[in-house]
Scaffold this motif. Sequence first.
Motif, PDB file in Angstrom:
ATOM      1  N   VAL A  81      49.232 -75.251  12.293  1.00  0.00           N
ATOM      2  CA  VAL A  81      50.305 -75.939  13.022  1.00  0.00           C
ATOM      3  C   VAL A  81      50.993 -75.029  14.027  1.00  0.00           C
ATOM      4  CG1 VAL A  81      50.721 -77.723  11.290  1.00  0.00           C
ATOM      5  CG2 VAL A  81      52.009 -75.583  11.183  1.00  0.00           C
ATOM      6  N   PRO A  85      49.204 -79.481  17.189  1.00  0.00           N
ATOM      7  CA  PRO A  85      50.309 -80.357  16.791  1.00  0.00           C
ATOM      8  C   PRO A  85      50.162 -80.810  15.329  1.00  0.00           C
ATOM      9  CG  PRO A  85      49.259 -81.147  18.822  1.00  0.00           C
ATOM     10  CD  PRO A  85      48.427 -80.024  18.293  1.00  0.00           C
ATOM     11  N   PRO A  86      51.287 -80.974  14.628  1.00  0.00           N
ATOM     12  CA  PRO A  86      51.238 -81.393  13.219  1.00  0.00           C
ATOM     13  C   PRO A  86      50.477 -82.705  13.003  1.00  0.00           C
ATOM     14  CG  PRO A  86      53.427 -80.629  13.770  1.00  0.00           C
ATOM     15  CD  PRO A  86      52.648 -80.666  15.054  1.00  0.00           C
ATOM     16  N   VAL A 137      52.880 -85.317   8.299  1.00  0.00           N
ATOM     17  CA  VAL A 137      53.323 -84.878   9.625  1.00  0.00           C
ATOM     18  C   VAL A 137      54.698 -84.220   9.519  1.00  0.00           C
ATOM     19  CG1 VAL A 137      54.030 -85.675  11.916  1.00  0.00           C
ATOM     20  CG2 VAL A 137      51.897 -86.485  10.925  1.00  0.00           C
ATOM     21  N   SER A 141      55.340 -80.440  10.352  1.00  0.00           N
ATOM     22  CA  SER A 141      56.351 -80.171  11.383  1.00  0.00           C
ATOM     23  C   SER A 141      57.357 -79.141  10.875  1.00  0.00           C
ATOM     24  CB  SER A 141      57.079 -81.451  11.781  1.00  0.00           C
ATOM     25  OG  SER A 141      56.194 -82.330  12.421  1.00  0.00           O
ATOM     26  N   GLU A 144      55.721 -75.844  10.960  1.00  0.00           N
ATOM     27  CA  GLU A 144      55.615 -75.344  12.325  1.00  0.00           C
ATOM     28  C   GLU A 144      56.870 -74.552  12.714  1.00  0.00           C
ATOM     29  OE1 GLU A 144      54.343 -77.355  16.542  1.00  0.00           O
ATOM     30  OE2 GLU A 144      55.760 -78.464  15.282  1.00  0.00           O
ATOM     31  N   ARG A 145      58.016 -74.939  12.164  1.00  0.00           N
ATOM     32  CA  ARG A 145      59.304 -74.374  12.568  1.00  0.00           C
ATOM     33  C   ARG A 145      59.884 -73.344  11.601  1.00  0.00           C
ATOM     34  NH1 ARG A 145      58.620 -79.362  14.195  1.00  0.00           N
ATOM     35  NH2 ARG A 145      59.407 -80.125  16.178  1.00  0.00           N
TER      36      ARG A 145
END
Length: 166
Positions: A81, A85-86, A137, A141, A144-145
């Motif tokens: 990720v 994209p997730p 997702v 997500s 990812e952060r």
Amino acid sequence: TASLIIALNPAFIYTLSVIFLGERFAWHRALGLAVAFGGLFVIIRWGSGRAVALDDAGYAFITMLAPVNWAIYTVSGKPLVERYPPLLVAGTAMMFAGLFSLLFLRPSLLARLPTVPASFWWSVLFLAWPCTVFAFVVWFSALERMPAGRVAGFVYLVPMFAVTFS
């Protein structure tokens, strides 16, 4: 006993993320995971009125595969990720899992599919999209952060949301 084993999931994710992703070990995070697990232990042990026992180590080991595999999935998904994209990561994982699942499909079930009511298909769509794809997702997500070890603690919110939505 199974619910306590499954609840080890965040600890496995945190441990693997420190080992394989090079995330920094933080005592306060480890302590937070221990407190969350301890709270769950109290609820399960004394709330159910049944003793927690590991009489059947084989079953405990099989059950342990679920949180270990989820931890491996999470830690191996973190680098993905960061590049993709997730939705793509989650969608690709779902497609491969779905294709693999077809290996276990019985021909007799295929013959019955035309007679299955529409409510069945609506249920399948509901479980597939908001309950699975959307959830993955959101999970990716978050990965990812944030560090995987930090995201792992959110697993302890699942029972609260399950009770709320039920």
